[in-house]
Scaffold this active site. Structure first.
Site, short mmCIF file in Angstrom:
data_model
loop_
_atom_site.label_atom_id
_atom_site.label_comp_id
_atom_site.label_asym_id
_atom_site.label_seq_id
_atom_site.Cartn_x
_atom_site.Cartn_y
_atom_site.Cartn_z
N GLU A 1 -5.55 -22.10 33.35
CA GLU A 1 -5.02 -20.89 33.99
C GLU A 1 -3.83 -21.06 34.99
O GLU A 1 -3.64 -20.78 35.87
CB GLU A 1 -6.14 -20.52 34.83
CG GLU A 1 -7.45 -19.77 33.78
CD GLU A 1 -8.24 -19.16 34.49
OE1 GLU A 1 -8.07 -18.09 35.47
OE2 GLU A 1 -9.57 -19.08 34.09
N GLU B 1 -1.84 -21.33 22.63
CA GLU B 1 -1.77 -21.81 21.50
C GLU B 1 -1.23 -23.16 21.48
O GLU B 1 -0.47 -23.62 22.44
CB GLU B 1 -0.65 -20.83 20.60
CG GLU B 1 -1.06 -19.16 20.58
CD GLU B 1 -0.17 -18.39 19.79
OE1 GLU B 1 0.92 -18.97 19.54
OE2 GLU B 1 -0.24 -17.18 19.90
N PRO B 2 -1.11 -23.76 20.16
CA PRO B 2 -0.60 -25.21 20.29
C PRO B 2 0.72 -25.26 21.01
O PRO B 2 1.17 -26.39 21.63
CB PRO B 2 -0.36 -25.58 18.87
CG PRO B 2 -1.54 -24.69 18.32
CD PRO B 2 -1.48 -23.46 18.85
C1 FAD Z 1 -10.82 -27.38 29.48
C2 FAD Z 1 -9.76 -26.27 29.03
C3 FAD Z 1 -10.07 -24.87 29.03
C4 FAD Z 1 -9.28 -24.01 28.52
N1 FAD Z 1 -9.79 -22.49 28.35
C5 FAD Z 1 -8.71 -21.69 27.84
C6 FAD Z 1 -9.19 -20.43 27.49
O1 FAD Z 1 -10.31 -20.01 27.60
N2 FAD Z 1 -8.31 -19.51 27.02
C7 FAD Z 1 -6.95 -19.98 26.83
O2 FAD Z 1 -6.31 -19.24 26.45
N3 FAD Z 1 -6.59 -21.29 27.20
C8 FAD Z 1 -7.33 -22.18 27.75
N4 FAD Z 1 -7.05 -23.35 28.15
C9 FAD Z 1 -5.54 -23.69 27.80
C10 FAD Z 1 -4.60 -23.76 29.21
O3 FAD Z 1 -4.40 -22.78 29.77
C11 FAD Z 1 -3.63 -24.79 28.89
O4 FAD Z 1 -3.95 -26.05 28.74
C12 FAD Z 1 -2.50 -24.82 29.95
O5 FAD Z 1 -1.74 -23.47 30.13
C13 FAD Z 1 -1.48 -25.76 29.93
O6 FAD Z 1 -0.79 -25.69 28.62
P1 FAD Z 1 -0.81 -26.79 27.69
O7 FAD Z 1 -2.02 -27.85 27.35
O8 FAD Z 1 -0.14 -26.50 26.48
O9 FAD Z 1 0.25 -27.69 28.44
P2 FAD Z 1 1.84 -27.67 28.30
O10 FAD Z 1 2.03 -26.35 28.55
O11 FAD Z 1 2.30 -28.54 27.45
O12 FAD Z 1 2.07 -28.48 29.76
C14 FAD Z 1 1.85 -29.97 29.98
C15 FAD Z 1 2.06 -30.15 31.43
O13 FAD Z 1 3.70 -29.97 31.67
C16 FAD Z 1 3.70 -29.82 33.13
N5 FAD Z 1 4.46 -28.45 33.39
C17 FAD Z 1 4.36 -27.23 32.85
N6 FAD Z 1 5.17 -26.47 33.16
C18 FAD Z 1 6.27 -27.15 33.70
C19 FAD Z 1 7.40 -27.15 34.39
N7 FAD Z 1 7.95 -25.39 34.35
N8 FAD Z 1 8.17 -27.69 35.05
C20 FAD Z 1 7.42 -28.99 35.26
N9 FAD Z 1 6.32 -29.43 34.66
C21 FAD Z 1 5.63 -28.58 34.12
C22 FAD Z 1 2.37 -29.61 33.83
O14 FAD Z 1 1.77 -30.60 34.43
C23 FAD Z 1 1.29 -29.07 32.60
O15 FAD Z 1 0.12 -29.66 32.66
C24 FAD Z 1 -7.88 -24.39 28.50
C25 FAD Z 1 -7.46 -25.57 28.69
C26 FAD Z 1 -8.41 -26.49 29.04
C27 FAD Z 1 -7.86 -28.07 29.17
#
Ligand code: FAD
Length: 391
Positions: free
Chosen positions: A368, A134-135
């Site tokens: 993932e 989710e967002p």
């Molecule tokens: C091309 C693509 C396909 C996808 N397909 C699916 C799908 O089919 N189904 C689905 O449910 N989701 C899907 N996703 C979502 C994906 O799983 C999320 O983008 C991912 O979990 C990261 O969440 P976020 O984008 O909100 O980044 P955020 O949670 O905002 O994280 C941003 C960054 O913060 C850093 N970070 C995270 N946690 C920590 C920590 N504890 N300490 C320090 N740094 C940290 C990492 O570098 C991360 O990249 C997809 C994403 C992409 C880009």
């Protein structure tokens, strides 16, 4: 086919070796790396072709439901993904999403849910999606807010999901929603939502660096029968994590496929590009790069197939899958970058194989579970074992 010596490793049975070779031969004829401008149409065509040729049987569990075996075989899924990724990122995506999208049904679905969806997914006649993010709940997935309230024999879903692969072309979505049995991760349930469910809509299509169908989904009083719940109420987080345990290892395998293709491209260029009176591969600087690329690939492959083999043996692979995903995706990025460098200016020309790989690998380090999340998982497992035991 590129270097196949890894198939001799003891992680595999002969059926795995045959699968990798047969799929490679099929993909060489039926799969192109470059696709057209209509990614939805390309994706649908790939799902149909993979289904008709029988490869999607490896993405679902249960022979009676069209699966290749009684249970999901992680090594087969990994070999299929690695092989397809070597030929085409979109073909790998099409296969992977049929598996991830229906994985919760294969692992935890009722007999009726399996009978309704798995045969169609395995034949490529229904397209599946997995809707967790989710967002405001990506890495911190237990913070998800999309919710469902129970009204009689229906669940009524309200909220938003985003980054949903196959969003816009899927026939069936497995959606994880807050049902409130408890706080946090224990108050989530998984539901099957069909694309024509009242109150469901694709709110926005999202264009990304390596195009594939991706969307934000909106649920407004979306009614689904309670019979569509996968597993028990409040157990959705467990369902999601078990599904990801299989597919996280397979993300590592896809990264391996991209990296192997990049090494093949680098070798082809290094042994043919003439400069300074010899070919690029004659320079020791190039040889050092090639040696590093090959070693990075083998290290990632060992971790990937160790995780897959252990999971198929019935072991918990939380630590192993996290290691495999982190090392394979980060390593593939480095291997592909080195290949682009060896190709020089041609390496950054749109739709050249290494340029495409450069874009295709990037998301794998984020979805993932981003690399940082994998690091936390590995450290958590280490510290659990290291904690002093009560005397
Ligand atoms: C091309 C693509 C396909 C996808 N397909 C699916 C799908 O089919 N189904 C689905 O449910 N989701 C899907 N996703 C979502 C994906 O799983 C999320 O983008 C991912 O979990 C990261 O969440 P976020 O984008 O909100 O980044 P955020 O949670 O905002 O994280 C941003 C960054 O913060 C850093 N970070 C995270 N946690 C920590 C920590 N504890 N300490 C320090 N740094 C940290 C990492 O570098 C991360 O990249 C997809 C994403 C992409 C880009």
């Amino acid at each position: 086919m590129s270097d196949t010596r890894f198939l001799d490793w003891p992680f595999f049975d002969d059926r795995h070796r045959a699968l990798a070779r047969e799929l490679d031969a099929w993909a060489a004829v039926h799969v192109r790396r470059a696709h057209g401008d209509d990614v939805d149409a390309d994706c649908r065509a790939l799902v149909r072709a993979l289904g008709a040729a029988g490869w999607l049987r490896h993405a679902v569990a249960g022979r009676e439901h069209g699966g290749a075996g009684d249970a999901i075989d992680t090594r087969s899924i990994c070999l299929v993904r690695e092989t397809l990724a070597r030929h085409s990122g979109l073909a790998d995506f099409a296969f992977a999403m049929q598996g991830l999208g229906s994985g919760a049904i294969s692992l935890h679905g009722s007999p009726a849910q399996k009978a309704r969806w798995l045969p169609q997914v395995a034949r490529g006649e229904a397209i599946a999606a997995f809707a967790l993010s989710e967002p405001d709940a990506g890495s911190d997935v237990a913070a998800l807010a999309c919710s469902a309230r129970i009204e009689g024999d229906h669940a009524v879903i309200d909220g938003t999901k985003t980054w949903i692969s196959n969003g816009g072309i899927a026939d069936v979505y497995v959606v994880f929603v807050r049902t409130g049995e408890s706080q946090g991760a224990r108050g989530i349930s998984a539901f099957i939502v069909e694309a024509d469910a009242p109150g469901f809509e694709v709110a926005e299509r999202i264009a990304v660096i390596a195009p594939h169908p991706l969307a934000r989904l909106r649920f407004t009083g979306c009614r689904v029968p309670l019979a569509n719940r996968i597993g028990d109420a409040g157990q959705g987080f467990k369902v999601a994590m078990r599904t990801l345990d299989v597919f996280r290892t397979s993300v590592a395998a896809a990264a391996l496929g991209f990296a192997r293709r990049a090494l093949d491209e680098a070798l082809a260029r290094a042994t043919s590009r003439r400069m300074f009176g010899q070919v690029l591969a004659d320079f020791q600087l190039t040889q050092a790069k090639l040696a590093q690329m090959a070693t990075t690939i083998d290290s990632a492959a060992l971790l990937t197939y160790r995780a897959a083999w252990r999971r198929d043996g019935g072991h918990n692979v939380t630590r192993e899958a996290a290691m495999a995903k982190m090392v394979a995706t980060e390593g593939a990025q480095q291997v592909i970058d080195a290949a682009v460098q060896m190709w020089g200016g041609l390496g950054v020309v749109s739709e050249q194989p290494v340029e495409r790989l450069y874009r295709e690998i990037r998301s794998l380090r984020i979805y993932e579970g981003a690399t940082e999340v994998q690091q936390l998982i590995i450290a958590r497992e280490l510290l659990k074992d290291a904690a002093p035991k009560p005397a």
